[in-house]
Design a protein around this motif. Structure first.
Motif, PDB file in Angstrom:
ATOM      1  N   ARG A   1       0.822  -1.213   0.000  1.00  0.00           N
ATOM      2  CA  ARG A   1       0.000   0.000   0.000  1.00  0.00           C
ATOM      3  C   ARG A   1       0.856   1.264   0.000  1.00  0.00           C
ATOM      4  NH1 ARG A   1      -3.305  -1.309   5.357  1.00  0.00           N
ATOM      5  NH2 ARG A   1      -1.168  -1.881   5.927  1.00  0.00           N
ATOM      6  N   ILE A   2       2.074   1.173   0.561  1.00  0.00           N
ATOM      7  CA  ILE A   2       2.881   2.386   0.725  1.00  0.00           C
ATOM      8  C   ILE A   2       4.365   2.235   0.352  1.00  0.00           C
ATOM      9  CG2 ILE A   2       1.423   3.534   2.459  1.00  0.00           C
ATOM     10  CD1 ILE A   2       3.149   2.319   4.631  1.00  0.00           C
TER      11      ILE A   2
ATOM     12  N   LEU B   1       0.344  12.422   0.996  1.00  0.00           N
ATOM     13  CA  LEU B   1      -0.204  11.404   1.902  1.00  0.00           C
ATOM     14  C   LEU B   1      -1.627  11.753   2.331  1.00  0.00           C
ATOM     15  CD1 LEU B   1       2.924  10.775   4.176  1.00  0.00           C
ATOM     16  CD2 LEU B   1       2.243   9.582   2.082  1.00  0.00           C
TER      17      LEU B   1
ATOM     18  N   GLU C   1      -3.030   6.266   3.700  1.00  0.00           N
ATOM     19  CA  GLU C   1      -1.602   5.952   3.832  1.00  0.00           C
ATOM     20  C   GLU C   1      -1.160   6.079   5.298  1.00  0.00           C
ATOM     21  OE1 GLU C   1      -2.543   8.199   1.300  1.00  0.00           O
ATOM     22  OE2 GLU C   1      -2.501   6.566  -0.165  1.00  0.00           O
TER      23      GLU C   1
END
Ligand code: HEM
Length: 153
Positions: A65-66, A110, A114
């Motif tokens: 995801r990040i 962000l 996140e």
């Protein structure tokens, strides 16, 4: 021997005065007053902080995801800066030499999603290194308020 009251008073005033002078003559402390380092010690001091940061980076770099956000980042340097920051914020004997949270996260775009992923990884990392809940909560209480500086930049 009986000391008349005025002499007793004079003696105690003199004593008090002497200790005043003694205190007044002490040089100003060169270091800041002792900080509460109980959280730093609960983390396991330098080694414990290093273990936690390594666990966190393992989680972040493996989190689809990040992880892409760290593609251009020097991992060793990031680890050093987060170690300094954790140590400092937990009351340890370190100075944080990195940029502000606003500076280092601006331009990353962000959002809450996140941020949530990061916090989940952070909690899992604290679990990985077996920190007790109380210590985990103390860490979260320090870092959660940084949300406003990190997202929406
Ligand atoms: C309270 C939460 C956070 C803390 C305490 C934190 C801490 C830090 C620190 C100390 C740095 C190094 C600063 C510097 O380069 O001078 C950094 C950089 C970075 N952080 Fe965070 N961070 C947080 C949240 C997040 C989140 C939510 C993400 C993304 C999901 C993220 C992604 C990054 C990235 C990609 C960099 C490297 C930027 C670069 O290479 O220029 N951080 N963070």
């Amino acid at each position: 021997m009986h000391i008349p009251l005025p002499r007793k008073l004079a003696a105690s005033l003199l004593l008090a005065c002497l200790s005043c002078t003694a205190i007044a003559q002490q040089p100003a402390p060169e270091t800041a007053p002792a900080r509460d380092d109980s959280l730093y010690r609960a983390l396991g001091a330098e080694e414990g902080v290093a273990r936690l940061v390594e666990a966190l980076l393992l989680r972040l770099y493996a989190d689809a995801r990040i992880a892409f956000l760290f593609a251009e980042t020097d991992r060793a340097n990031l680890a050093r800066l987060i170690r300094e920051q954790f140590c400092h914020e937990a009351g340890g004997p370190c100075t944080y030499s990195g940029r502000t949270m606003l500076e280092s996260h601006s331009g990353l775009g962000l959002k809450q999603k996140e941020f949530d992923a990061f916090v989940e990884d952070f909690i899992n990392a604290m679990e990985d290194v077996k920190l007790p809940y109380r210590t985990q909560n103390r860490m979260l209480r320090i870092f959660a308020p940084m949300r406003a500086e990190v997202i929406g930049q």
